[in-house]
Design a protein around this motif. Structure first.
Motif, PDB file in Angstrom:
ATOM      1  N   ASP A  31       1.254  14.322   3.410  1.00  0.00           N
ATOM      2  CA  ASP A  31       1.547  13.286   4.401  1.00  0.00           C
ATOM      3  C   ASP A  31       0.379  12.312   4.525  1.00  0.00           C
ATOM      4  O   ASP A  31       0.570  11.092   4.614  1.00  0.00           O
ATOM      5  CB  ASP A  31       1.833  13.918   5.769  1.00  0.00           C
ATOM      6  N   CYS A  32      -0.831  12.855   4.541  1.00  0.00           N
ATOM      7  CA  CYS A  32      -2.019  12.012   4.625  1.00  0.00           C
ATOM      8  C   CYS A  32      -2.132  11.111   3.403  1.00  0.00           C
ATOM      9  O   CYS A  32      -2.410   9.908   3.523  1.00  0.00           O
ATOM     10  CB  CYS A  32      -3.259  12.894   4.754  1.00  0.00           C
ATOM     11  N   LEU A  33      -1.910  11.689   2.224  1.00  0.00           N
ATOM     12  CA  LEU A  33      -1.990  10.915   0.983  1.00  0.00           C
ATOM     13  C   LEU A  33      -0.982   9.770   0.995  1.00  0.00           C
ATOM     14  O   LEU A  33      -1.319   8.616   0.672  1.00  0.00           O
ATOM     15  CB  LEU A  33      -1.737  11.831  -0.213  1.00  0.00           C
ATOM     16  N   LEU A  34       0.246  10.074   1.372  1.00  0.00           N
ATOM     17  CA  LEU A  34       1.285   9.039   1.398  1.00  0.00           C
ATOM     18  C   LEU A  34       0.928   7.939   2.381  1.00  0.00           C
ATOM     19  O   LEU A  34       1.071   6.739   2.084  1.00  0.00           O
ATOM     20  CB  LEU A  34       2.634   9.672   1.771  1.00  0.00           C
ATOM     21  N   ASP A  35       0.460   8.341   3.557  1.00  0.00           N
ATOM     22  CA  ASP A  35       0.093   7.368   4.582  1.00  0.00           C
ATOM     23  C   ASP A  35      -0.993   6.427   4.065  1.00  0.00           C
ATOM     24  O   ASP A  35      -0.884   5.198   4.201  1.00  0.00           O
ATOM     25  CB  ASP A  35      -0.391   8.113   5.827  1.00  0.00           C
ATOM     26  N   LEU A  36      -2.028   6.982   3.458  1.00  0.00           N
ATOM     27  CA  LEU A  36      -3.139   6.156   3.006  1.00  0.00           C
ATOM     28  C   LEU A  36      -2.765   5.276   1.821  1.00  0.00           C
ATOM     29  O   LEU A  36      -3.273   4.155   1.679  1.00  0.00           O
ATOM     30  CB  LEU A  36      -4.334   7.044   2.653  1.00  0.00           C
ATOM     31  N   ARG A  37      -1.874   5.754   0.973  1.00  0.00           N
ATOM     32  CA  ARG A  37      -1.454   4.925  -0.166  1.00  0.00           C
ATOM     33  C   ARG A  37      -0.545   3.776   0.267  1.00  0.00           C
ATOM     34  O   ARG A  37      -0.345   2.828  -0.489  1.00  0.00           O
ATOM     35  CB  ARG A  37      -0.757   5.791  -1.224  1.00  0.00           C
ATOM     36  N   CYS A  38      -0.019   3.880   1.475  1.00  0.00           N
ATOM     37  CA  CYS A  38       0.858   2.815   1.984  1.00  0.00           C
ATOM     38  C   CYS A  38       0.101   1.755   2.794  1.00  0.00           C
ATOM     39  O   CYS A  38       0.700   0.775   3.235  1.00  0.00           O
ATOM     40  CB  CYS A  38       1.966   3.413   2.856  1.00  0.00           C
ATOM     41  N   GLN A  39      -1.203   1.955   2.989  1.00  0.00           N
ATOM     42  CA  GLN A  39      -1.973   1.001   3.785  1.00  0.00           C
ATOM     43  C   GLN A  39      -2.226  -0.283   2.998  1.00  0.00           C
ATOM     44  O   GLN A  39      -2.454  -0.247   1.788  1.00  0.00           O
ATOM     45  CB  GLN A  39      -3.324   1.615   4.187  1.00  0.00           C
ATOM     46  N   ASP A  40      -2.208  -1.421   3.712  1.00  0.00           N
ATOM     47  CA  ASP A  40      -2.579  -2.664   3.038  1.00  0.00           C
ATOM     48  C   ASP A  40      -4.097  -2.790   3.042  1.00  0.00           C
ATOM     49  O   ASP A  40      -4.819  -2.034   3.699  1.00  0.00           O
ATOM     50  CB  ASP A  40      -1.926  -3.882   3.702  1.00  0.00           C
ATOM     51  N   ALA A  41      -4.601  -3.768   2.301  1.00  0.00           N
ATOM     52  CA  ALA A  41      -6.041  -3.891   2.117  1.00  0.00           C
ATOM     53  C   ALA A  41      -6.779  -4.093   3.433  1.00  0.00           C
ATOM     54  O   ALA A  41      -7.895  -3.601   3.614  1.00  0.00           O
ATOM     55  CB  ALA A  41      -6.343  -5.049   1.168  1.00  0.00           C
ATOM     56  N   ALA A  42      -6.154  -4.794   4.368  1.00  0.00           N
ATOM     57  CA  ALA A  42      -6.816  -5.125   5.634  1.00  0.00           C
ATOM     58  C   ALA A  42      -7.063  -3.892   6.493  1.00  0.00           C
ATOM     59  O   ALA A  42      -8.052  -3.820   7.223  1.00  0.00           O
ATOM     60  CB  ALA A  42      -5.988  -6.144   6.408  1.00  0.00           C
ATOM     61  N   SER A  43      -6.190  -2.910   6.411  1.00  0.00           N
ATOM     62  CA  SER A  43      -6.297  -1.736   7.284  1.00  0.00           C
ATOM     63  C   SER A  43      -6.756  -0.478   6.556  1.00  0.00           C
ATOM     64  O   SER A  43      -6.980   0.560   7.189  1.00  0.00           O
ATOM     65  CB  SER A  43      -4.937  -1.451   7.937  1.00  0.00           C
ATOM     66  N   ALA A  44      -6.923  -0.544   5.239  1.00  0.00           N
ATOM     67  CA  ALA A  44      -7.185   0.656   4.443  1.00  0.00           C
ATOM     68  C   ALA A  44      -8.483   1.345   4.833  1.00  0.00           C
ATOM     69  O   ALA A  44      -8.530   2.564   4.994  1.00  0.00           O
ATOM     70  CB  ALA A  44      -7.203   0.306   2.962  1.00  0.00           C
ATOM     71  N   THR A  45      -9.567   0.584   4.986  1.00  0.00           N
ATOM     72  CA  THR A  45     -10.872   1.192   5.279  1.00  0.00           C
ATOM     73  C   THR A  45     -10.856   1.930   6.605  1.00  0.00           C
ATOM     74  O   THR A  45     -11.288   3.084   6.710  1.00  0.00           O
ATOM     75  CB  THR A  45     -11.966   0.117   5.299  1.00  0.00           C
ATOM     76  N   GLU A  46     -10.329   1.266   7.637  1.00  0.00           N
ATOM     77  CA  GLU A  46     -10.281   1.879   8.960  1.00  0.00           C
ATOM     78  C   GLU A  46      -9.348   3.085   8.983  1.00  0.00           C
ATOM     79  O   GLU A  46      -9.651   4.110   9.602  1.00  0.00           O
ATOM     80  CB  GLU A  46      -9.826   0.848   9.986  1.00  0.00           C
ATOM     81  N   ALA A  47      -8.216   2.995   8.282  1.00  0.00           N
ATOM     82  CA  ALA A  47      -7.247   4.090   8.267  1.00  0.00           C
ATOM     83  C   ALA A  47      -7.824   5.322   7.587  1.00  0.00           C
ATOM     84  O   ALA A  47      -7.657   6.448   8.060  1.00  0.00           O
ATOM     85  CB  ALA A  47      -5.966   3.650   7.559  1.00  0.00           C
ATOM     86  N   PHE A  48      -8.526   5.133   6.471  1.00  0.00           N
ATOM     87  CA  PHE A  48      -9.101   6.277   5.767  1.00  0.00           C
ATOM     88  C   PHE A  48     -10.155   6.953   6.636  1.00  0.00           C
ATOM     89  O   PHE A  48     -10.202   8.187   6.754  1.00  0.00           O
ATOM     90  CB  PHE A  48      -9.709   5.840   4.434  1.00  0.00           C
ATOM     91  N   ALA A  49     -11.009   6.146   7.253  1.00  0.00           N
ATOM     92  CA  ALA A  49     -12.054   6.705   8.113  1.00  0.00           C
ATOM     93  C   ALA A  49     -11.452   7.499   9.263  1.00  0.00           C
ATOM     94  O   ALA A  49     -11.957   8.571   9.632  1.00  0.00           O
ATOM     95  CB  ALA A  49     -12.944   5.585   8.637  1.00  0.00           C
ATOM     96  N   ALA A  50     -10.365   6.991   9.832  1.00  0.00           N
ATOM     97  CA  ALA A  50      -9.720   7.684  10.940  1.00  0.00           C
ATOM     98  C   ALA A  50      -9.121   9.005  10.488  1.00  0.00           C
ATOM     99  O   ALA A  50      -9.233  10.031  11.187  1.00  0.00           O
ATOM    100  CB  ALA A  50      -8.636   6.790  11.550  1.00  0.00           C
ATOM    101  N   MET A  51      -8.480   9.009   9.318  1.00  0.00           N
ATOM    102  CA  MET A  51      -7.907  10.244   8.782  1.00  0.00           C
ATOM    103  C   MET A  51      -9.005  11.278   8.519  1.00  0.00           C
ATOM    104  O   MET A  51      -8.855  12.467   8.833  1.00  0.00           O
ATOM    105  CB  MET A  51      -7.155   9.952   7.485  1.00  0.00           C
ATOM    106  N   ALA A  52     -10.106  10.831   7.930  1.00  0.00           N
ATOM    107  CA  ALA A  52     -11.199  11.747   7.624  1.00  0.00           C
ATOM    108  C   ALA A  52     -11.784  12.336   8.899  1.00  0.00           C
ATOM    109  O   ALA A  52     -12.066  13.537   8.973  1.00  0.00           O
ATOM    110  CB  ALA A  52     -12.277  11.020   6.827  1.00  0.00           C
ATOM    111  N   ALA A  53     -11.966  11.492   9.900  1.00  0.00           N
ATOM    112  CA  ALA A  53     -12.543  11.970  11.158  1.00  0.00           C
ATOM    113  C   ALA A  53     -11.640  12.990  11.840  1.00  0.00           C
ATOM    114  O   ALA A  53     -12.114  13.955  12.446  1.00  0.00           O
ATOM    115  CB  ALA A  53     -12.797  10.784  12.081  1.00  0.00           C
TER     116      ALA A  53
END
Length: 259
Positions: free
Chosen positions: A125-147
């Motif tokens: 689920d995490c992988l799918l979510d992050l692969r669906c992020q656009d460039a503008a939100s990708a960095t913040e989304a990955f950091a949030a998932m990791a945290a």
């Protein structure tokens, strides 16, 4: 065919205590070790009174006997220069020096007793979510998932692992990082001895590819290791086929003794 029961054992030797619930891969590793321990006894390399492993840990005598058994039973011939040259030509990038990757990850740890199916589902689920992020939100989304989800201290840093060379991480993790040229979130989960990783490659620095002559020894060692793993798996398969194994799905077994 392996019969699944509530009491995992090899030829009547239990592989877990009643109050333990080892993960399937941990049970398979214990089974492989026990198969080798018993084979060492039959070969006269280990005393028949050697104590059964506790939580998968063998005695020092058993560890030495298993090593002696494998030295005797698994003979790997030296690869020819022609085979080494073919392997180098097909895999030259694996022998490059100085390659570095800037990566980050979210680690879903797999520990004894954990529901692996549930862990994998969350990781997918995490992988799918992050692969669906656009460039503008990708960095913040990955950091949030990791945290939120990562079982690695790097989660506090947004999952950032910094710049890595092939020798800076587990071999299976290095293969995923350096086995291709992708930039971005890798399309599949990366399984390692630590669990399941969602990995993003942020940047790559190419290394130099030395000539065959300067890496001949490394190429030969890589081919010997491949041959050894194949031979060990075949040997374990023969031992398993002649043993009474209960409560373990050995059909899914890899060779956990070789990393």
């Amino acid at each position: 065919m392996t019969t699944l029961t509530a009491l995992p054992s090899v030829n009547g030797v239990p592989l877990a205590r009643d109050d333990e619930s080892p993960a399937p891969e941990a049970l398979r590793q214990r089974a492989c070790t026990e198969l080798l321990r018993q084979a060492a006894m039959r070969a006269g390399l280990l005393d028949a009174g050697d104590p059964a492993p506790v939580e998968g840990a063998t005695s020092e005598a058993a560890a030495r006997a298993i090593e002696a058994l494998l030295d005797r039973e698994i003979v790997v011939p030296a690869p020819s220069e022609e085979a080494c040259r073919r392997h180098h030509a097909a895999n030259s990038k694996h022998f490059a020096t100085g390659q570095r990757v800037h990566a980050r990850h979210v680690l879903f740890a797999v520990t004894p007793g954990v529901d692996i199916a549930l862990v994998r589902m969350r990781a997918e689920d995490c992988l799918l979510d992050l692969r669906c992020q656009d460039a503008a939100s990708a960095t913040e989304a990955f950091a949030a998932m990791a945290a939120e989800f990562s079982n690695c201290p790097s989660g506090a840093l947004g999952g950032d692992l910094g710049w890595l060379g092939a020798g800076d991480c587990a071999p299976e993790f290095a293969r995923a990082l350096f086995g291709g040229q992708e930039i971005g979130v890798l399309p599949h989960l990366v399984p390692t001895r630590f669990g399941l990783h969602v990995v993003e490659v942020l940047a790559r620095e190419g290394g130099e590819q030395p000539p065959f002559e300067s890496v001949h020894a490394a190429v030969a060692q890589a081919l010997r290791q491949q041959s050894y793993v194949t031979a060990l798996r075949q040997y374990l398969s023969l031992l398993a086929g002649a043993a009474r194994i209960e409560g373990i799905d050995m059909d899914a077994a890899t060779t956990p003794l070789v990393q």
